[in-house]
Write a protein that holds these residues in place. Structure first.
Motif, PDB file in Angstrom:
ATOM      1  N   ALA A  76       0.827  -1.208   0.000  1.00 39.57           N
ATOM      2  CA  ALA A  76       0.000   0.000   0.000  1.00 39.57           C
ATOM      3  C   ALA A  76       0.862   1.258   0.000  1.00 39.57           C
ATOM      4  O   ALA A  76       0.627   2.201  -0.784  1.00 39.57           O
ATOM      5  CB  ALA A  76      -0.934  -0.001   1.209  1.00 39.57           C
ATOM      6  N   PHE A  77       1.877   1.285   0.847  1.00 38.85           N
ATOM      7  CA  PHE A  77       2.750   2.454   0.932  1.00 38.85           C
ATOM      8  C   PHE A  77       3.537   2.650  -0.362  1.00 38.85           C
ATOM      9  O   PHE A  77       3.668   3.776  -0.868  1.00 38.85           O
ATOM     10  CB  PHE A  77       3.705   2.297   2.115  1.00 38.85           C
ATOM     11  N   THR A  78       4.058   1.546  -0.906  1.00 36.49           N
ATOM     12  CA  THR A  78       4.830   1.626  -2.148  1.00 36.49           C
ATOM     13  C   THR A  78       3.956   2.094  -3.308  1.00 36.49           C
ATOM     14  O   THR A  78       4.385   2.912  -4.129  1.00 36.49           O
ATOM     15  CB  THR A  78       5.444   0.266  -2.478  1.00 36.49           C
ATOM     16  N   SER A  79       2.731   1.593  -3.386  1.00 43.81           N
ATOM     17  CA  SER A  79       1.825   1.978  -4.475  1.00 43.81           C
ATOM     18  C   SER A  79       1.509   3.464  -4.417  1.00 43.81           C
ATOM     19  O   SER A  79       1.622   4.175  -5.427  1.00 43.81           O
ATOM     20  CB  SER A  79       0.540   1.157  -4.395  1.00 43.81           C
ATOM     21  N   LEU A  80       1.124   3.956  -3.240  1.00 48.86           N
ATOM     22  CA  LEU A  80       0.769   5.364  -3.111  1.00 48.86           C
ATOM     23  C   LEU A  80       1.968   6.262  -3.350  1.00 48.86           C
ATOM     24  O   LEU A  80       1.894   7.243  -4.107  1.00 48.86           O
ATOM     25  CB  LEU A  80       0.169   5.620  -1.729  1.00 48.86           C
ATOM     26  N   ALA A  81       3.090   5.939  -2.706  1.00 47.44           N
ATOM     27  CA  ALA A  81       4.283   6.777  -2.854  1.00 47.44           C
ATOM     28  C   ALA A  81       4.826   6.702  -4.275  1.00 47.44           C
ATOM     29  O   ALA A  81       5.232   7.729  -4.845  1.00 47.44           O
ATOM     30  CB  ALA A  81       5.351   6.343  -1.854  1.00 47.44           C
ATOM     31  N   GLY A  82       4.834   5.510  -4.860  1.00 56.60           N
ATOM     32  CA  GLY A  82       5.359   5.366  -6.215  1.00 56.60           C
ATOM     33  C   GLY A  82       4.547   6.129  -7.246  1.00 56.60           C
ATOM     34  O   GLY A  82       5.104   6.800  -8.123  1.00 56.60           O
ATOM     35  N   VAL A  83       3.227   6.040  -7.143  1.00 57.84           N
ATOM     36  CA  VAL A  83       2.369   6.769  -8.082  1.00 57.84           C
ATOM     37  C   VAL A  83       2.520   8.280  -7.883  1.00 57.84           C
ATOM     38  O   VAL A  83       2.604   9.044  -8.855  1.00 57.84           O
ATOM     39  CB  VAL A  83       0.901   6.339  -7.909  1.00 57.84           C
ATOM     40  N   ALA A  84       2.580   8.733  -6.634  1.00 59.04           N
ATOM     41  CA  ALA A  84       2.742  10.162  -6.359  1.00 59.04           C
ATOM     42  C   ALA A  84       4.066  10.682  -6.909  1.00 59.04           C
ATOM     43  O   ALA A  84       4.123  11.773  -7.516  1.00 59.04           O
ATOM     44  CB  ALA A  84       2.650  10.416  -4.854  1.00 59.04           C
ATOM     45  N   ILE A  85       5.131   9.924  -6.718  1.00 59.19           N
ATOM     46  CA  ILE A  85       6.435  10.340  -7.237  1.00 59.19           C
ATOM     47  C   ILE A  85       6.432  10.360  -8.758  1.00 59.19           C
ATOM     48  O   ILE A  85       6.969  11.285  -9.389  1.00 59.19           O
ATOM     49  CB  ILE A  85       7.537   9.395  -6.706  1.00 59.19           C
ATOM     50  N   ALA A  86       5.812   9.335  -9.374  1.00 56.68           N
ATOM     51  CA  ALA A  86       5.759   9.274 -10.838  1.00 56.68           C
ATOM     52  C   ALA A  86       4.974  10.457 -11.413  1.00 56.68           C
ATOM     53  O   ALA A  86       5.368  11.047 -12.426  1.00 56.68           O
ATOM     54  CB  ALA A  86       5.134   7.959 -11.280  1.00 56.68           C
ATOM     55  N   THR A  88       4.621  13.393 -10.031  1.00 55.04           N
ATOM     56  CA  THR A  88       5.464  14.582  -9.856  1.00 55.04           C
ATOM     57  C   THR A  88       6.549  14.643 -10.923  1.00 55.04           C
ATOM     58  O   THR A  88       6.826  15.718 -11.478  1.00 55.04           O
ATOM     59  CB  THR A  88       6.110  14.565  -8.462  1.00 55.04           C
ATOM     60  N   MET A  89       7.155  13.506 -11.232  1.00 61.39           N
ATOM     61  CA  MET A  89       8.200  13.470 -12.258  1.00 61.39           C
ATOM     62  C   MET A  89       7.640  13.790 -13.638  1.00 61.39           C
ATOM     63  O   MET A  89       8.277  14.488 -14.437  1.00 61.39           O
ATOM     64  CB  MET A  89       8.863  12.093 -12.261  1.00 61.39           C
ATOM     65  N   ALA A  90       6.445  13.274 -13.936  1.00 63.12           N
ATOM     66  CA  ALA A  90       5.841  13.538 -15.243  1.00 63.12           C
ATOM     67  C   ALA A  90       5.351  14.974 -15.365  1.00 63.12           C
ATOM     68  O   ALA A  90       5.326  15.546 -16.455  1.00 63.12           O
ATOM     69  CB  ALA A  90       4.677  12.573 -15.481  1.00 63.12           C
ATOM     70  N   TRP A  91       4.976  15.586 -14.240  1.00 59.29           N
ATOM     71  CA  TRP A  91       4.461  16.955 -14.257  1.00 59.29           C
ATOM     72  C   TRP A  91       5.576  17.975 -14.500  1.00 59.29           C
ATOM     73  O   TRP A  91       5.370  18.968 -15.176  1.00 59.29           O
ATOM     74  CB  TRP A  91       3.754  17.252 -12.948  1.00 59.29           C
ATOM     75  N   SER A  92       6.751  17.705 -13.944  1.00 57.69           N
ATOM     76  CA  SER A  92       7.855  18.658 -14.034  1.00 57.69           C
ATOM     77  C   SER A  92       9.113  17.953 -14.533  1.00 57.69           C
ATOM     78  O   SER A  92       9.616  17.037 -13.880  1.00 57.69           O
ATOM     79  CB  SER A  92       8.124  19.303 -12.670  1.00 57.69           C
ATOM     80  N   LYS A  93       9.611  18.394 -15.678  1.00 56.86           N
ATOM     81  CA  LYS A  93      10.842  17.806 -16.215  1.00 56.86           C
ATOM     82  C   LYS A  93      12.032  18.109 -15.313  1.00 56.86           C
ATOM     83  O   LYS A  93      12.957  17.302 -15.178  1.00 56.86           O
ATOM     84  CB  LYS A  93      11.099  18.342 -17.615  1.00 56.86           C
ATOM     85  N   LEU A  94      12.025  19.283 -14.669  1.00 56.72           N
ATOM     86  CA  LEU A  94      13.114  19.636 -13.767  1.00 56.72           C
ATOM     87  C   LEU A  94      13.199  18.661 -12.593  1.00 56.72           C
ATOM     88  O   LEU A  94      14.283  18.173 -12.253  1.00 56.72           O
ATOM     89  CB  LEU A  94      12.921  21.066 -13.247  1.00 56.72           C
ATOM     90  N   ILE A  95      12.037  18.368 -11.989  1.00 53.46           N
ATOM     91  CA  ILE A  95      12.015  17.419 -10.881  1.00 53.46           C
ATOM     92  C   ILE A  95      12.438  16.033 -11.364  1.00 53.46           C
ATOM     93  O   ILE A  95      13.176  15.310 -10.673  1.00 53.46           O
ATOM     94  CB  ILE A  95      10.611  17.368 -10.250  1.00 53.46           C
ATOM     95  N   ASN A  96      11.984  15.651 -12.547  1.00 54.88           N
ATOM     96  CA  ASN A  96      12.363  14.360 -13.110  1.00 54.88           C
ATOM     97  C   ASN A  96      13.875  14.247 -13.253  1.00 54.88           C
ATOM     98  O   ASN A  96      14.482  13.231 -12.889  1.00 54.88           O
ATOM     99  CB  ASN A  96      11.687  14.174 -14.463  1.00 54.88           C
ATOM    100  N   ASP A  97      14.496  15.285 -13.792  1.00 54.12           N
ATOM    101  CA  ASP A  97      15.941  15.265 -13.992  1.00 54.12           C
ATOM    102  C   ASP A  97      16.708  15.265 -12.669  1.00 54.12           C
ATOM    103  O   ASP A  97      17.835  14.754 -12.597  1.00 54.12           O
ATOM    104  CB  ASP A  97      16.374  16.471 -14.837  1.00 54.12           C
ATOM    105  N   LEU A  98      16.100  15.805 -11.626  1.00 56.38           N
ATOM    106  CA  LEU A  98      16.778  15.891 -10.336  1.00 56.38           C
ATOM    107  C   LEU A  98      16.713  14.576  -9.560  1.00 56.38           C
ATOM    108  O   LEU A  98      17.710  14.146  -8.962  1.00 56.38           O
ATOM    109  CB  LEU A  98      16.177  17.018  -9.487  1.00 56.38           C
TER     110      LEU A  98
END
Length: 261
Positions: A76-86, A88-98
């Motif tokens: 449950a924790f991995t699913s929620l955190a993983g989707v949230a991080i993904a 965020t990465m897709a929303w901002s290229k800068l965050i993705n690169d970082l």
């Protein structure tokens, strides 16, 4: 109706294959008279789950519940955190690169090497096992979901931008639905990796759980409990995988997955 019949046939065949495997295992041990400490029969292994044993009378409900709790919490924790991080990465290229290089670095580390560090920081207990399971399984969820969010045809994006769609509308109406097959692929991988991570954590930092039974029985060369625990671990992993597959069918009935069991 035909899809339901095909699904029943697939699961029927799977059950037959599993039963056939256990029958071959049972009769092979009987025919070749394999010693119990080398390879116990499945019946002998399962006896340790239901009948009191004088050599090692484990409290199986406690160990099963511990492992099951760790697997479900970590999933449950991995699913929620993983989707949230993904997202965020897709929303901002800068965050993705970082943060992508950081994730690649963490994923390249052998979990068995960093598990002692987690043990030193958090001590024995469920929290340590959940963190180890998270580190093992979060990367597939992040990468698959991010790939799905970004795998949108440029022509479609150009069209909706021409129609003055906002970034939020594009994200919610196009990118999120497009990412669902990728997301569920990542969750299926995560469902089995969480089991692996929880067992590894119990090897190192637990006095309860199926992993603890496996490692403790190894020290005493008591093979049947090891195989009994392995059978239960496989059941937990398969059940969680099938639960994810069921969610995929409910949310995407139009999508024909190629990874059904």
């Amino acid at each position: 109706m035909q899809k339901i019949v095909d699904a029943i046939k697939r699961h029927y065949q799977t059950v037959l294959v599993i039963l056939g495997f256990f029958l071959v295992w049972q009769f092979s041990v009987m025919i070749f008279q394999v010693r119990e400490f080398i390879l116990p029969s499945p019946l002998v292994a399962l006896e340790h789950l239901f009948l009191p044993q004088p050599d090692a009378n484990y409290n199986w409900p406690v160990h099963i519940n511990t492992t099951l709790y760790e697997v479900l919490i970590s999933f449950a924790f991995t699913s929620l955190a993983g989707v949230a991080i993904a997202i965020t990465m897709a929303w901002s290229k800068l965050i993705n690169d970082l943060i992508l290089p950081v994730f690649i670095f963490l994923n390249s580390l052998p979990i068995i090497a960093i598990a002692p560090i987690i043990l030193l920081w958090f001590g024995y207990g469920i929290l340590t096992n959940v963190l180890i399971a998270f580190l093992v399984s979060f990367f597939p969820v992040v990468i698959n979901t991010a790939a799905g969010l970004n795998a949108v045809e440029e022509d479609l994006l150009d069209l909706v931008r021409y129609l003055h769609a906002s970034k939020w509308q594009i994200f919610m109406k196009i990118q999120i639905p497009n990412s669902l097959p990728y997301l569920f692929t990542g969750l299926k991988i995560c469902s089995t990796m969480c089991v692996v991570g929880a067992i590894v954590g119990e090897f190192i930092a637990s006095d309860r759980g199926l992993g603890y039974i496996i490692i403790n029985s190894q020290y005493t060369m008591d093979t049947p409990p090891i195989f009994a625990a392995l059978i239960l671990v496989s059941v937990i992993g398969t059940a969680l995988f099938e639960l994810v597959a069921l969610g995929e069918k409910l949310l995407m009935p139009w999508h024909q997955t190629e990874t059904e069991i």
